[in-house]
Motif scaffolding. Structure first.
Motif, PDB file in Angstrom:
ATOM      1  N   GLY A  51      99.555  96.338 -23.069  1.00  0.00           N
ATOM      2  CA  GLY A  51      99.410  96.122 -24.498  1.00  0.00           C
ATOM      3  C   GLY A  51     100.484  96.815 -25.303  1.00  0.00           C
ATOM      4  N   VAL A  52     100.623  96.367 -26.536  1.00  0.00           N
ATOM      5  CA  VAL A  52     101.617  96.918 -27.451  1.00  0.00           C
ATOM      6  C   VAL A  52     100.918  97.289 -28.748  1.00  0.00           C
ATOM      7  CG1 VAL A  52     103.712  96.413 -28.781  1.00  0.00           C
ATOM      8  CG2 VAL A  52     103.486  95.581 -26.428  1.00  0.00           C
ATOM      9  N   ILE A  53     101.276  98.460 -29.265  1.00  0.00           N
ATOM     10  CA  ILE A  53     100.732  98.941 -30.527  1.00  0.00           C
ATOM     11  C   ILE A  53     101.880  99.083 -31.510  1.00  0.00           C
ATOM     12  CG2 ILE A  53      99.562 100.856 -31.686  1.00  0.00           C
ATOM     13  CD1 ILE A  53      98.310 101.425 -28.840  1.00  0.00           C
ATOM     14  N   ALA A  54     101.759  98.435 -32.649  1.00  0.00           N
ATOM     15  CA  ALA A  54     102.722  98.594 -33.740  1.00  0.00           C
ATOM     16  C   ALA A  54     102.161  99.689 -34.639  1.00  0.00           C
ATOM     17  CB  ALA A  54     102.894  97.293 -34.499  1.00  0.00           C
ATOM     18  N   ASP A  55     102.731 100.876 -34.538  1.00  0.00           N
ATOM     19  CA  ASP A  55     102.262 102.028 -35.304  1.00  0.00           C
ATOM     20  C   ASP A  55     102.995 102.056 -36.642  1.00  0.00           C
ATOM     21  OD1 ASP A  55     101.584 104.452 -36.412  1.00  0.00           O
ATOM     22  OD2 ASP A  55     102.005 105.619 -34.604  1.00  0.00           O
ATOM     23  N   LEU A  56     102.299 101.630 -37.680  1.00  0.00           N
ATOM     24  CA  LEU A  56     102.863 101.599 -39.028  1.00  0.00           C
ATOM     25  C   LEU A  56     102.287 102.725 -39.878  1.00  0.00           C
ATOM     26  CD1 LEU A  56     102.749  97.743 -39.688  1.00  0.00           C
ATOM     27  CD2 LEU A  56     104.440  99.081 -38.421  1.00  0.00           C
ATOM     28  N   GLY A  57     101.791 103.760 -39.226  1.00  0.00           N
ATOM     29  CA  GLY A  57     101.157 104.875 -39.910  1.00  0.00           C
ATOM     30  C   GLY A  57     102.072 105.641 -40.847  1.00  0.00           C
ATOM     31  N   ALA A  58     103.380 105.565 -40.632  1.00  0.00           N
ATOM     32  CA  ALA A  58     104.326 106.281 -41.487  1.00  0.00           C
ATOM     33  C   ALA A  58     105.166 105.327 -42.341  1.00  0.00           C
ATOM     34  CB  ALA A  58     105.239 107.159 -40.632  1.00  0.00           C
ATOM     35  N   VAL A  59     104.724 104.070 -42.465  1.00  0.00           N
ATOM     36  CA  VAL A  59     105.454 103.097 -43.278  1.00  0.00           C
ATOM     37  C   VAL A  59     105.111 103.331 -44.748  1.00  0.00           C
ATOM     38  CG1 VAL A  59     105.644 100.636 -43.853  1.00  0.00           C
ATOM     39  CG2 VAL A  59     105.670 101.371 -41.457  1.00  0.00           C
ATOM     40  N   THR A  60     106.156 103.444 -45.562  1.00  0.00           N
ATOM     41  CA  THR A  60     105.981 103.699 -46.996  1.00  0.00           C
ATOM     42  C   THR A  60     106.106 102.438 -47.847  1.00  0.00           C
ATOM     43  OG1 THR A  60     108.321 104.285 -47.132  1.00  0.00           O
ATOM     44  CG2 THR A  60     106.744 106.093 -46.835  1.00  0.00           C
ATOM     45  N   PHE A  61     106.639 101.358 -47.251  1.00  0.00           N
ATOM     46  CA  PHE A  61     106.772 100.081 -47.945  1.00  0.00           C
ATOM     47  C   PHE A  61     106.820  98.986 -46.897  1.00  0.00           C
ATOM     48  CE2 PHE A  61     109.501  96.601 -49.449  1.00  0.00           C
ATOM     49  CZ  PHE A  61     108.774  96.188 -50.550  1.00  0.00           C
ATOM     50  N   CYS A  62     106.076  97.904 -47.122  1.00  0.00           N
ATOM     51  CA  CYS A  62     106.083  96.769 -46.196  1.00  0.00           C
ATOM     52  C   CYS A  62     106.290  95.494 -47.003  1.00  0.00           C
ATOM     53  CB  CYS A  62     104.768  96.711 -45.418  1.00  0.00           C
ATOM     54  SG  CYS A  62     104.757  95.435 -44.140  1.00  0.00           S
ATOM     55  N   SER A  63     107.437  94.857 -46.785  1.00  0.00           N
ATOM     56  CA  SER A  63     107.777  93.645 -47.528  1.00  0.00           C
ATOM     57  C   SER A  63     107.179  92.416 -46.848  1.00  0.00           C
ATOM     58  CB  SER A  63     109.299  93.488 -47.596  1.00  0.00           C
ATOM     59  OG  SER A  63     109.802  93.137 -46.311  1.00  0.00           O
ATOM     60  N   CYS A  64     107.364  91.267 -47.476  1.00  0.00           N
ATOM     61  CA  CYS A  64     106.938  90.003 -46.870  1.00  0.00           C
ATOM     62  C   CYS A  64     107.639  89.789 -45.533  1.00  0.00           C
ATOM     63  CB  CYS A  64     107.261  88.834 -47.804  1.00  0.00           C
ATOM     64  SG  CYS A  64     106.253  88.834 -49.290  1.00  0.00           S
ATOM     65  N   ARG A  65     108.867  90.228 -45.445  1.00  0.00           N
ATOM     66  CA  ARG A  65     109.625  90.115 -44.187  1.00  0.00           C
ATOM     67  C   ARG A  65     108.951  90.943 -43.095  1.00  0.00           C
ATOM     68  NH1 ARG A  65     112.173  87.225 -40.940  1.00  0.00           N
ATOM     69  NH2 ARG A  65     113.949  88.160 -39.923  1.00  0.00           N
ATOM     70  N   GLY A  66     108.487  92.134 -43.442  1.00  0.00           N
ATOM     71  CA  GLY A  66     107.768  92.971 -42.481  1.00  0.00           C
ATOM     72  C   GLY A  66     106.485  92.312 -42.016  1.00  0.00           C
ATOM     73  N   LEU A  67     105.742  91.699 -42.946  1.00  0.00           N
ATOM     74  CA  LEU A  67     104.516  90.996 -42.594  1.00  0.00           C
ATOM     75  C   LEU A  67     104.816  89.796 -41.702  1.00  0.00           C
ATOM     76  CD1 LEU A  67     102.741  91.105 -46.062  1.00  0.00           C
ATOM     77  CD2 LEU A  67     102.297  92.578 -44.078  1.00  0.00           C
ATOM     78  N   SER A  68     105.906  89.111 -41.995  1.00  0.00           N
ATOM     79  CA  SER A  68     106.313  87.948 -41.202  1.00  0.00           C
ATOM     80  C   SER A  68     106.587  88.326 -39.752  1.00  0.00           C
ATOM     81  CB  SER A  68     107.556  87.314 -41.826  1.00  0.00           C
ATOM     82  OG  SER A  68     108.058  86.290 -41.007  1.00  0.00           O
ATOM     83  N   VAL A  69     107.282  89.438 -39.527  1.00  0.00           N
ATOM     84  CA  VAL A  69     107.572  89.824 -38.144  1.00  0.00           C
ATOM     85  C   VAL A  69     106.319  90.328 -37.433  1.00  0.00           C
ATOM     86  CG1 VAL A  69     110.034  90.223 -38.518  1.00  0.00           C
ATOM     87  CG2 VAL A  69     108.460  92.131 -38.665  1.00  0.00           C
ATOM     88  N   LEU A  70     105.370  90.893 -38.163  1.00  0.00           N
ATOM     89  CA  LEU A  70     104.097  91.263 -37.537  1.00  0.00           C
ATOM     90  C   LEU A  70     103.383  90.022 -37.012  1.00  0.00           C
ATOM     91  CD1 LEU A  70     102.628  93.972 -39.944  1.00  0.00           C
ATOM     92  CD2 LEU A  70     103.461  94.315 -37.610  1.00  0.00           C
ATOM     93  N   LEU A  71     103.356  88.973 -37.813  1.00  0.00           N
ATOM     94  CA  LEU A  71     102.729  87.721 -37.370  1.00  0.00           C
ATOM     95  C   LEU A  71     103.482  87.107 -36.196  1.00  0.00           C
ATOM     96  CD1 LEU A  71     101.778  86.087 -40.772  1.00  0.00           C
ATOM     97  CD2 LEU A  71     100.219  86.920 -38.993  1.00  0.00           C
TER      98      LEU A  71
END
Length: 127
Positions: free
Chosen positions: A59-79
């Motif tokens: 499995g893979v975990i995307a740890d975004l616990g220290a992300v201070t800003f998430c753009s639409c581009r960031g959401l797109s790559v998560l999907l």
């Protein structure tokens, strides 16, 4: 025939405002981002995540616990990463702790599409 989704690359002249690290936790690979997950860092995050999916059957975990800003581009790559993981039959979990990530995930309903967890993980650096 189904193919992995590859997000389109956006030209950018700015230096990334994020640090991305890859580590292990138990039998999973953790791809952690700190700073901004936006057009300057999203492609690099996606590449690390896809590599982890290919190499980590646990499995893979995307740890975004220290992300201070998430753009639409960031959401797109998560999907796109989630889609790639589903095709590879590898679990993909998003760790989100702060409003900068949680709010857009909730507003767009992505918290119902993605496996989003609110629990911090211990980190062990790869050698």
């Amino acid at each position: 025939m189904t193919h992995p989704v590859r997000p389109a690359r956006l030209p950018t002249g700015a230096a990334p405002l994020a640090d991305i690290t890859v580590s292990t936790a138990d039998d999973s690979t953790v791809v952690a981002v700190s700073g901004d997950l936006d057009s300057s860092s999203a492609d690099t995050f996606f590449e690390h995540t896809v590599t982890a999916i290919a190499q980590s059957p646990g499995g893979v975990i995307a740890d975004l616990g220290a992300v201070t800003f998430c753009s639409c581009r960031g959401l797109s790559v998560l999907l796109a990463a989630d889609h790639t993981a589903r095709l590879a039959e590898v679990s993909f979990t998003v760790l989100a702790l702060h409003r900068a990530v949680l709010r857009p995930l909730r507003l767009l309903g992505l918290d119902r599409t993605l496996d989003v967890r609110l629990v911090p993980l211990p980190r062990k650096e790869l050698s």
